[in-house]
Enzyme design. Structure first.
Site, mmCIF file in Angstrom:
data_model
loop_
_atom_site.group_PDB
_atom_site.id
_atom_site.type_symbol
_atom_site.label_atom_id
_atom_site.label_comp_id
_atom_site.label_asym_id
_atom_site.label_seq_id
_atom_site.Cartn_x
_atom_site.Cartn_y
_atom_site.Cartn_z
ATOM 1 N N ASP A 144 -4.198 12.511 -17.262
ATOM 2 C CA ASP A 144 -3.968 13.504 -18.301
ATOM 3 C C ASP A 144 -3.221 14.703 -17.725
ATOM 4 O O ASP A 144 -2.211 15.158 -18.265
ATOM 5 C CB ASP A 144 -5.319 13.955 -18.889
ATOM 6 C CG ASP A 144 -5.138 15.039 -19.931
ATOM 7 O OD1 ASP A 144 -4.253 14.883 -20.797
ATOM 8 O OD2 ASP A 144 -5.861 16.053 -19.867
ATOM 9 N N ASP A 152 -4.081 15.942 -5.394
ATOM 10 C CA ASP A 152 -3.463 17.261 -5.160
ATOM 11 C C ASP A 152 -2.093 17.096 -4.518
ATOM 12 O O ASP A 152 -1.118 17.747 -4.889
ATOM 13 C CB ASP A 152 -4.387 18.172 -4.337
ATOM 14 C CG ASP A 152 -4.988 17.492 -3.114
ATOM 15 O OD1 ASP A 152 -4.850 16.250 -2.976
ATOM 16 O OD2 ASP A 152 -5.599 18.187 -2.286
ATOM 17 N N ASP A 164 1.219 15.758 -18.056
ATOM 18 C CA ASP A 164 1.767 17.019 -18.586
ATOM 19 C C ASP A 164 2.719 17.633 -17.555
ATOM 20 O O ASP A 164 3.785 18.122 -17.891
ATOM 21 C CB ASP A 164 0.647 18.029 -18.912
ATOM 22 C CG ASP A 164 0.251 18.006 -20.390
ATOM 23 O OD1 ASP A 164 0.310 16.924 -21.003
ATOM 24 O OD2 ASP A 164 -0.115 19.080 -20.923
ATOM 25 N N TYR A 208 -14.103 11.290 -19.080
ATOM 26 C CA TYR A 208 -13.954 11.478 -20.523
ATOM 27 C C TYR A 208 -15.090 10.803 -21.292
ATOM 28 O O TYR A 208 -15.446 11.227 -22.380
ATOM 29 C CB TYR A 208 -12.637 10.859 -21.009
ATOM 30 C CG TYR A 208 -11.433 11.761 -20.930
ATOM 31 C CD1 TYR A 208 -11.071 12.384 -19.745
ATOM 32 C CD2 TYR A 208 -10.633 11.973 -22.050
ATOM 33 C CE1 TYR A 208 -9.956 13.191 -19.676
ATOM 34 C CE2 TYR A 208 -9.514 12.780 -21.991
ATOM 35 C CZ TYR A 208 -9.180 13.389 -20.803
ATOM 36 O OH TYR A 208 -8.073 14.184 -20.753
ATOM 37 N N LYS A 218 -8.886 10.809 -5.509
ATOM 38 C CA LYS A 218 -9.393 11.931 -4.695
ATOM 39 C C LYS A 218 -10.467 11.344 -3.789
ATOM 40 O O LYS A 218 -11.648 11.715 -3.847
ATOM 41 C CB LYS A 218 -9.929 13.041 -5.627
ATOM 42 C CG LYS A 218 -10.325 14.326 -4.917
ATOM 43 C CD LYS A 218 -9.148 15.137 -4.410
ATOM 44 C CE LYS A 218 -9.641 16.352 -3.635
ATOM 45 N NZ LYS A 218 -8.530 17.083 -2.963
HETATM 46 C C1 IPM Z 1 -3.542 13.434 -24.179
HETATM 47 C C2 IPM Z 1 -4.340 14.567 -24.767
HETATM 48 C C3 IPM Z 1 -5.758 14.112 -25.063
HETATM 49 C C4 IPM Z 1 -6.362 13.654 -23.740
HETATM 50 C C5 IPM Z 1 -6.646 15.156 -25.737
HETATM 51 C C6 IPM Z 1 -6.061 15.642 -27.034
HETATM 52 C C7 IPM Z 1 -8.056 14.651 -25.953
HETATM 53 O O1 IPM Z 1 -4.316 15.659 -23.918
HETATM 54 O O2 IPM Z 1 -3.403 12.398 -24.862
HETATM 55 O O3 IPM Z 1 -3.031 13.566 -23.066
HETATM 56 O O4 IPM Z 1 -6.887 14.476 -22.976
HETATM 57 O O5 IPM Z 1 -6.341 12.449 -23.485
HETATM 58 MG MG MG Z 2 -3.012 15.423 -22.235
#
Ligand code: IPM
Ligand code: MG
Length: 352
Positions: free
Chosen positions: A243, A219, A247, A141, A186
């Site tokens: 990240d 993975d 999710d 990042y 990884k």
């Molecule tokens: C998160 C979001 C952010 C990230 C984006 C919006 C930059 O997806 O906080 O998980 O990737 O960190």
């Molecule tokens: Mg995110």
């Protein structure tokens, strides 16, 4: 107690969920006699429209002066053209970095009443209680980015010191929980991951001998997370893997809208935000799930203000409201009518 809180509603559903967070925060402060100064500031796409900068100087300075920062969400189609030079996301990364909040805690618990809300089988979800500790201010990042006509480059770098401090944060947390730490990397492909694995092994072996450390390839972790999620306690990983996996993990709870996060550095100042994005598709309709934000407020009370009682009361109120059917469309039971963002806020306030 007295505290200063910088509030950054941001874009899309950000302002809608933050409004509910503030109502609960004010109610708790009033009840317990705390004097909170809440200052709303422009951030993200909204700040680009206003000033041309997603993280205006006044906003940054107010955040640096505050005891805690509460953030909604940022981004949207208006600011995401591929050729855009200024993006809301730059503001978010800049803020995380300026605050030095390298440890991003993302707890995932499955509410018994929501076992049916997930797309996964209820028996797989029973007893899930895990926390991701995502490295937040390093890795790909923040590495150099280059664009040439026929190629593009993103550099991923980690220093020993960056890995040490995030592994320590995760190990300290694991120590207070079930003492099981999984480090995700990884290492079969990436040099940064080989360093990560080496450092994690050394830190846990020398400083946290009571903790069981397991290394897992990213993975494979993605697979085990939905195969046997209740086996996990604390998971530590680098920025981008964290990240993606968080999710995925949000689907264990039933909705991205339910998950809170706390980003912490060395002191008690923290940045608190739901893990979901600005959801432009449902923005302005009053149907966003405010629970991720409400639970982020609870984390703020706990970690930055040291108000464990108030934090636990808010978490209990959210849990009871959900149990009694206070649910936005993303987690509504089949056949049951869904509540609006505001109505879920009302239900939680009533429980408080
Ligand atoms: C998160 C979001 C952010 C990230 C984006 C919006 C930059 O997806 O906080 O998980 O990737 O960190
Ligand atoms: Mg995110």
């Amino acid at each position: 107690m007295k505290a200063k809180i910088a509030v950054l509603p941001g874009d899309g559903i950000g302002p809608e969920v933050i409004a509910e967070g503030l109502r609960c925060l004010r109610a708790l402060a009033e009840r317990h006699g705390h004097e909170l100064t809440l200052t709303e500031l422009p951030f993200g796409g909204a700040a680009i429209d206003l000033t041309g900068n997603p993280l205006p100087r006044d906003t940054l300075e107010a955040c640096l002066r505050a005891d805690a920062v509460l953030l909604g969400a940022i981004g949207g189609p208006k600011w995401s053209a591929p050729e855009a030079k200024v993006r809301p996301e730059q503001g978010l990364l800049g803020l995380r970095s300026a605050l030095g909040v390298y440890a991003n805690l993302r707890p995932v618990r499955v509410h018994p009443a929501l076992l049916g809300a997930s797309t996964l089988k209820p028996e797989v979800l029973e007893g899930v209680d895990l926390v991701f500790v995502r490295e937040l201010t390093g890795g790909i990042y923040f590495g150099e980015k280059r664009r040439e006509p026929q190629s593009a480059t993103d550099v991923c770098t980690y220093t020993v010191a960056e890995i040490e401090r995030i592994v320590r944060a995760a190990a300290r947390l694991a120590h207070k929980r079930r003492r099981k730490l999984v480090s995700i990397d990884k290492a079969n492909v990436l040099e940064t991951s080989r360093l990560w694995r080496e450092v994690a092994t050394r830190i846990v072996r020398t400083e946290f001998p009571q903790i069981t450390l397991e290394h897992m390839l990213v993975d494979s972790a993605a697979m085990h997370l939905i195969r046997r999620p209740s086996d996990f306690d604390v998971l530590v990983t680098e920025n981008m893997f964290g990240d993606i996996l968080t999710d995925e993990a949000s689907m264990l709870a039933g909705s991205l809208g339910l998950l809170p996060s706390a980003s912490l550095g060395e002191g008690t100042r923290g940045l608190y935000e739901p893990i979901h994005g600005s959801a432009p598709d449902i923005a302005g309709r009053g149907i966003a799930n405010p629970c991720g934000t409400l639970l982020s407020v609870a984390l703020l009370l706990r970690h930055s203000l040291g108000l464990e009682g108030e934090a636990a009361a808010l978490e209990r109120a959210v849990s009871e409201a959900i149990a009694q059917g206070a649910r936005t469309p993303d987690i509504a039971a089949k056949g049951a009518s869904a509540l609006s963002t505001r109505e879920v806020g009302d239900a939680v306030l009533a429980k408080l």
